[in-house]
Write a protein that holds these residues in place. Structure first.
Motif, PDB file in Angstrom:
ATOM      1  N   UNK A 111       4.779   1.716 -10.639  1.00 36.89           N
ATOM      2  CA  UNK A 111       3.638   0.608 -10.386  1.00 36.89           C
ATOM      3  C   UNK A 111       2.840   1.626  -9.128  1.00 36.89           C
ATOM      4  N   UNK A 112       3.847   2.161  -8.224  1.00 38.95           N
ATOM      5  CA  UNK A 112       2.925   2.972  -7.045  1.00 38.95           C
ATOM      6  C   UNK A 112       2.321   4.329  -7.693  1.00 38.95           C
ATOM      7  N   UNK A 113       2.894   4.953  -8.691  1.00 46.49           N
ATOM      8  CA  UNK A 113       2.357   5.789  -9.440  1.00 46.49           C
ATOM      9  C   UNK A 113       1.197   5.633 -10.238  1.00 46.49           C
ATOM     10  N   UNK A 114       1.242   4.350 -10.962  1.00 47.63           N
ATOM     11  CA  UNK A 114       0.034   3.845 -11.950  1.00 47.63           C
ATOM     12  C   UNK A 114      -1.242   3.537 -11.246  1.00 47.63           C
ATOM     13  N   UNK A 115      -0.809   2.782 -10.089  1.00 49.31           N
ATOM     14  CA  UNK A 115      -2.011   1.950  -9.319  1.00 49.31           C
ATOM     15  C   UNK A 115      -2.219   2.997  -7.994  1.00 49.31           C
ATOM     16  N   UNK A 116      -1.547   2.691  -6.933  1.00 47.15           N
ATOM     17  CA  UNK A 116      -1.576   3.210  -5.588  1.00 47.15           C
ATOM     18  C   UNK A 116      -0.102   3.017  -4.724  1.00 47.15           C
ATOM     19  N   UNK A 117       0.113   3.748  -3.873  1.00 46.07           N
ATOM     20  CA  UNK A 117       1.391   3.630  -3.115  1.00 46.07           C
ATOM     21  C   UNK A 117       1.072   2.373  -2.003  1.00 46.07           C
ATOM     22  N   UNK A 118       1.208   1.291  -2.293  1.00 46.09           N
ATOM     23  CA  UNK A 118       0.866   0.218  -1.627  1.00 46.09           C
ATOM     24  C   UNK A 118       1.780   0.227  -0.372  1.00 46.09           C
ATOM     25  N   UNK A 119       3.004   0.713  -0.563  1.00 41.85           N
ATOM     26  CA  UNK A 119       3.765   0.836   0.764  1.00 41.85           C
ATOM     27  C   UNK A 119       3.358   1.734   1.943  1.00 41.85           C
ATOM     28  N   UNK A 120       2.366   2.734   1.566  1.00 48.03           N
ATOM     29  CA  UNK A 120       1.849   3.599   2.446  1.00 48.03           C
ATOM     30  C   UNK A 120       0.634   2.983   3.123  1.00 48.03           C
ATOM     31  N   UNK A 121       0.270   1.847   2.657  1.00 50.46           N
ATOM     32  CA  UNK A 121      -0.954   1.170   3.245  1.00 50.46           C
ATOM     33  C   UNK A 121      -0.587   0.309   4.592  1.00 50.46           C
ATOM     34  N   UNK A 122      -1.481   0.303   5.531  1.00 51.55           N
ATOM     35  CA  UNK A 122      -0.978  -0.716   6.570  1.00 51.55           C
ATOM     36  C   UNK A 122      -0.765  -1.951   5.746  1.00 51.55           C
ATOM     37  N   UNK A 123       0.135  -2.784   6.724  1.00 53.31           N
ATOM     38  CA  UNK A 123       0.538  -4.112   6.085  1.00 53.31           C
ATOM     39  C   UNK A 123      -0.418  -5.073   5.761  1.00 53.31           C
ATOM     40  N   UNK A 124      -1.583  -5.018   6.727  1.00 55.02           N
ATOM     41  CA  UNK A 124      -2.503  -6.197   6.151  1.00 55.02           C
ATOM     42  C   UNK A 124      -3.554  -5.779   5.262  1.00 55.02           C
ATOM     43  N   UNK A 125      -3.332  -4.316   4.801  1.00 52.56           N
ATOM     44  CA  UNK A 125      -4.271  -3.936   3.765  1.00 52.56           C
ATOM     45  C   UNK A 125      -3.476  -3.961   2.328  1.00 52.56           C
ATOM     46  N   UNK A 126      -2.312  -4.286   2.243  1.00 54.89           N
ATOM     47  CA  UNK A 126      -1.536  -4.582   1.196  1.00 54.89           C
ATOM     48  C   UNK A 126      -1.758  -5.849   0.160  1.00 54.89           C
ATOM     49  N   UNK A 127      -2.970  -6.003  -0.268  1.00 58.80           N
ATOM     50  CA  UNK A 127      -3.445  -7.038  -0.976  1.00 58.80           C
ATOM     51  C   UNK A 127      -4.321  -6.392  -2.187  1.00 58.80           C
ATOM     52  N   UNK A 128      -3.839  -6.942  -3.267  1.00 57.14           N
ATOM     53  CA  UNK A 128      -4.545  -6.608  -4.581  1.00 57.14           C
ATOM     54  C   UNK A 128      -6.077  -6.882  -4.833  1.00 57.14           C
ATOM     55  N   UNK A 129      -6.489  -7.931  -4.433  1.00 55.73           N
ATOM     56  CA  UNK A 129      -7.996  -8.169  -4.233  1.00 55.73           C
ATOM     57  C   UNK A 129      -8.672  -7.256  -3.523  1.00 55.73           C
TER      58      UNK A 129
END
Length: 298
Positions: free
Chosen positions: A140-158
Motif C-alpha cells: 500500500x505504501x508503494x502503491x499510494x504513498x508512504x504514510x508512515x513517513x508523513x507527520x502524524x497529523x497528515x496521515x489522513x486519506x482525505x
C-alpha cells in the motif's frame, strides 16, 4: 460545532433538489419548474406527511421525526444506503445532544498489523475515524504513498487526496476519487458531529482547498464498500486496482481496504512488478560450507 438541525435541513434541501420529478409516481401538473428537483409539497405528498411539517424540517426547526416518518422521507427522496444512514445520523444528533467527546488516540490491534503484513503481495490499509490512515502494508505504501513517513497529523486519506500534488498526479480520475473522499468524510462527520479531530480537519481543508469547499457545500455522502481506482504510477505505469472494504466488528471505527487486480490483466502484471520493486530480495552470500544463504540469515 454545527447546528444538527441546520445540517439536517441542508441535507434535505439538497436531496430534494437532486430528485428528478420524472422518476416519481407524481402526475405532471403542467406548472413550470423554476428550480431543479421536487417541490416541498411533493416530497410531503410522497412521504405521507403534511407540507407544513416537512417545511419546518427544511427550515431547521427543532423537531425530530419518528423512525416511520424518517423512512418515508428517505423513500420519497430516493436516498441510497449511505444517504439513509446519514439522514439517520443527523436526526439522531438533533434529537439527543451528546457531550463533547474526548480526543482519543486510535490504535490498531497487533493482530490486524499481522494481517496487513500477511497480505504480502496485495496492497492493504486500515482507515479509522475521519479517514485517518492508521496502518498500511508495504504494498500500500508503494502503491499510494508512504504514510508512515508523513507527520502524524497528515496521515489522513482525505487530506492527502485534496492537498497532495502526488495524489493529483497518481489518480487518473483524481476529481472523482477526491470527491468520493470528501463525501466519505461527510458521512463520517454526520456520525460524529462533535468530534474535535473532524472539525479541525474540515476547517483546514476548507481553508486550503477550493474543491473541498465546493464539494462539502453540496452535502453529498458516499459509503466506500467496493470499487476501482485508475492509477498512473511513477514506477509501473498505468493500472487499475479493485478494492473491497471489510468492517471490523471489534473495532467499529476502523475498516480494512484490500486492493486486487483482474487475473491475466496488464494491471496484474504491473502490480507484480511493483511487488518486486517494493520487496527486493535480500543480497546473498556464501556460507562457510559453500552454501548460498540470505545476508543476515543465521
Amino acid at each position: 460545532m454545527a447546528d444538527p438541525h441546520r445540517e439536517l435541513a441542508d441535507f434535505l434541501r439538497r436531496a430534494r433538489a437532486a430528485r428528478d420529478p420524472a422518476e416519481t409516481p407524481l402526475p405532471a401538473d403542467g406548472r413550470i419548474r423554476r428550480v431543479p428537483g421536487l417541490r416541498r409539497e411533493e416530497v410531503a405528498l410522497l412521504a405521507g406527511v403534511s407540507t407544513d411539517y416537512y417545511t419546518r424540517l427544511e427550515q431547521g426547526r427543532r423537531i425530530v421525526p419518528s423512525t416511520q416518518v424518517l423512512d418515508a422521507i428517505a423513500r420519497a427522496l430516493d436516498l441510497d444506503e449511505a444517504g439513509r444512514k446519514h439522514l439517520s445520523d443527523l436526526v439522531g444528533a438533533a434529537g439527543s445532544p451528546r457531550p463533547r467527546p474526548r480526543a482519543t488516540v486510535q490504535r490498531v490491534r497487533s493482530g490486524l498489523h499481522q494481517l496487513l503484513e500477511a497480505l504480502d503481495t496485495q496492497p492493504a490499509l486500515i482507515l479509522g475515524r475521519r479517514t485517518d490512515v492508521l496502518a498500511a502494508n508495504r504494498m500500500a505504501r508503494a502503491l499510494f504513498t508512504d504514510f508512515d513517513r508523513l507527520p502524524a497529523r497528515e496521515r489522513n486519506y482525505a487530506r492527502w487526496m485534496l492537498l497532495s500534488d502526488e495524489a493529483r498526479a497518481l489518480f487518473v480520475d483524481w476529481e472523482q476519487q477526491a470527491r468520493n473522499a470528501v463525501e466519505s468524510l461527510r458521512l463520517d462527520a454526520g456520525r460524529m458531529p462533535d468530534d474535535p479531530g473532524t472539525q479541525q480537519l474540515v476547517g483546514e481543508l476548507s481553508l486550503a482547498s477550493p474543491e473541498f469547499r465546493r464539494w462539502w457545500s453540496e452535502h453529498q455522502v458516499h459509503q466506500r464498500t467496493f470499487g476501482a481506482k485508475r492509477l498512473r504510477h511513477p514506477v509501473v505505469g498505468e493500472l487499475t486496482v479493485d478494492y473491497e472494504t471489510f468492517t471490523l466488528p471489534a473495532d467499529g471505527d476502523q475498516a480494512l481496504f484490500v486492493y486486487t487486480t483482474a487475473p491475466g490483466s496488464s494491471s496484474r502484471e504491473a502490480l507484480g512488478l511493483l511487488a518486486s520493486w517494493a520487496h527486493p530480495q535480500a543480497p546473498r552470500k556464501h556460507g562457510e560450507d559453500g552454501a548460498i544463504t540470505a545476508a543476515g540469515a543465521p
